[in-house]
Scaffold this active site. Sequence first.
Site, PDB file in Angstrom:
ATOM      1  N   LEU A   1      23.124 -25.577  -3.282  1.00  0.00           N
ATOM      2  CA  LEU A   1      21.738 -25.241  -2.980  1.00  0.00           C
ATOM      3  C   LEU A   1      21.449 -23.766  -3.275  1.00  0.00           C
ATOM      4  CD1 LEU A   1      21.219 -27.227   0.350  1.00  0.00           C
ATOM      5  CD2 LEU A   1      20.759 -27.966  -1.998  1.00  0.00           C
TER       6      LEU A   1
ATOM      7  N   GLY B   1      16.034 -35.810  -0.242  1.00  0.00           N
ATOM      8  CA  GLY B   1      16.325 -37.205  -0.478  1.00  0.00           C
ATOM      9  C   GLY B   1      15.293 -38.132   0.141  1.00  0.00           C
TER      10      GLY B   1
ATOM     11  N   ASP C   1      25.961 -35.421  -2.189  1.00  0.00           N
ATOM     12  CA  ASP C   1      25.945 -34.572  -3.391  1.00  0.00           C
ATOM     13  C   ASP C   1      26.853 -33.354  -3.309  1.00  0.00           C
ATOM     14  OD1 ASP C   1      24.037 -36.353  -4.249  1.00  0.00           O
ATOM     15  OD2 ASP C   1      22.333 -35.011  -3.908  1.00  0.00           O
TER      16      ASP C   1
ATOM     17  N   SER D   1      22.880 -41.130 -10.095  1.00  0.00           N
ATOM     18  CA  SER D   1      21.614 -40.398 -10.096  1.00  0.00           C
ATOM     19  C   SER D   1      21.603 -39.199 -11.034  1.00  0.00           C
ATOM     20  CB  SER D   1      21.292 -39.913  -8.675  1.00  0.00           C
ATOM     21  OG  SER D   1      22.295 -39.029  -8.207  1.00  0.00           O
TER      22      SER D   1
ATOM     23  N   GLU E   1      14.217 -30.764  -0.697  1.00  0.00           N
ATOM     24  CA  GLU E   1      14.870 -31.586  -1.716  1.00  0.00           C
ATOM     25  C   GLU E   1      15.776 -32.603  -1.036  1.00  0.00           C
ATOM     26  OE1 GLU E   1      16.674 -29.589  -5.077  1.00  0.00           O
ATOM     27  OE2 GLU E   1      15.643 -27.742  -4.578  1.00  0.00           O
TER      28      GLU E   1
ATOM     29  N   ARG F   1      20.705 -21.193  -9.899  1.00  0.00           N
ATOM     30  CA  ARG F   1      21.600 -20.998 -11.032  1.00  0.00           C
ATOM     31  C   ARG F   1      20.794 -20.719 -12.300  1.00  0.00           C
ATOM     32  NH1 ARG F   1      23.603 -25.147  -8.134  1.00  0.00           N
ATOM     33  NH2 ARG F   1      22.879 -26.771  -9.565  1.00  0.00           N
TER      34      ARG F   1
ATOM     35  N   THR G   1      22.079 -36.304   2.141  1.00  0.00           N
ATOM     36  CA  THR G   1      22.078 -35.683   0.816  1.00  0.00           C
ATOM     37  C   THR G   1      23.199 -34.659   0.698  1.00  0.00           C
ATOM     38  OG1 THR G   1      19.707 -36.020   0.502  1.00  0.00           O
ATOM     39  CG2 THR G   1      20.727 -34.255  -0.767  1.00  0.00           C
TER      40      THR G   1
ATOM     41  N   GLU H   1       0.822  -1.202   0.000  1.00  0.00           N
ATOM     42  CA  GLU H   1       0.000   0.000   0.000  1.00  0.00           C
ATOM     43  C   GLU H   1       0.861   1.259   0.000  1.00  0.00           C
ATOM     44  OE1 GLU H   1      -2.196  -3.030   2.658  1.00  0.00           O
ATOM     45  OE2 GLU H   1      -0.162  -2.597   1.983  1.00  0.00           O
TER      46      GLU H   1
END
Length: 377
Positions: free
Chosen positions: A216, A311, A212, A180, A309, A219, A208, A59
């Site tokens: 995080l 796993g 990996d 994976s 995310e 991109r 995870t 507002e």
Amino acid sequence: MVHSAFSAGDARWMAAALRLARHGIGRVAPNPAVGCLIVRDGRVLGRGATRPGGRPHAEAVALADARMRYGEEALRGATAYVSLEPCAHHGRTPPCADALVAAGIARVVAPMADPDPRVDGRGFARLREAGITVDAGLMAAEAAEVNAGFLTRISMGRPRVLLKLAATMDGRIATSKGESRWITGPEARRRVHMMRAGSDALLVGAGTARADDPRLDVRLPGLAARAPVRIVAAPSLSLPLTSQLAVTAGEQPLWLLHRSGVDRDRARAWEDLGAELIEVAHDPQTGSLVLADALAEIGARGINTLLSEGGARMAAALLRENLVDEIAWFGAGKVLGADAHAAIEALRVGKLADAPAFVLAGTQPVGGDVLTRWVRG
């Protein structure tokens, strides 16, 4: 169909206010994402959306835009279309209800009340006390969808949880040997980054994070600044201090959820890197974190929307504790078989009636994959 209390023009302007509000999703926590249009005689005088970080409110932005374009007098007698009840409490800025009153707005159209206990009807009451016509209820369902995360946090004390899964047709996320990358195609991966950009925080488990070594981040061109808070469930803080998360802890917020009694030197090392440590309750037998308590801590810090995310183990834990509000399932046209790794670890469901249940909300192709959205039943 527009309710008889509202005109087709009302619906058009409110739809525009909701479009403005959507731009703030994932950027304005702990506040709701709000859009506002100031309209007079069929002409838009000013537009505004809640700014990143939650201030200034929509507002105030719209009123300032109208003043700059047309001057103070043009506001008198205008209608404000606001996608949520204007606030009525003093925070870092004065109440928006008072700002609308001071500007001489004659009518306010809003879809719904703000359930925040500091507002919850007080904004509407303040406007009506000043003689402003308040018409509420237009496009309420759409407005609730825009602010589903905020509404969940206010009503349940935790963020709205979106569980993202990417799996083969038979529900597998890795081959029997652990390969994976990549189950889904580049279009699906870009969509996941868009989901990250629209979330306040991103949750993964320690397994995870170790397997990996992810950053995080987001991109996508032009959206790097919209990277969410990164949250890792790391009960013992055993993540490598040389990981991508560790070396970027000072660049993008990193929160580590841990149990009591962790090594003090380890905790201090993470804090020195820039991570925020959050102690949560844990199961004394397994050492696992109690995710309901973890989400309550996250909600208390103002996170409205949480993308998981994390796993197979994290997915199972969230589902077991009935903490998933929506599932985004990216299905790939591959089959890996029973010896491959499942997308969700064991849930120990003995009867179909006890299985977590969701309602289909939409299906669409994403490149060579299919995105299926399911919401809590």
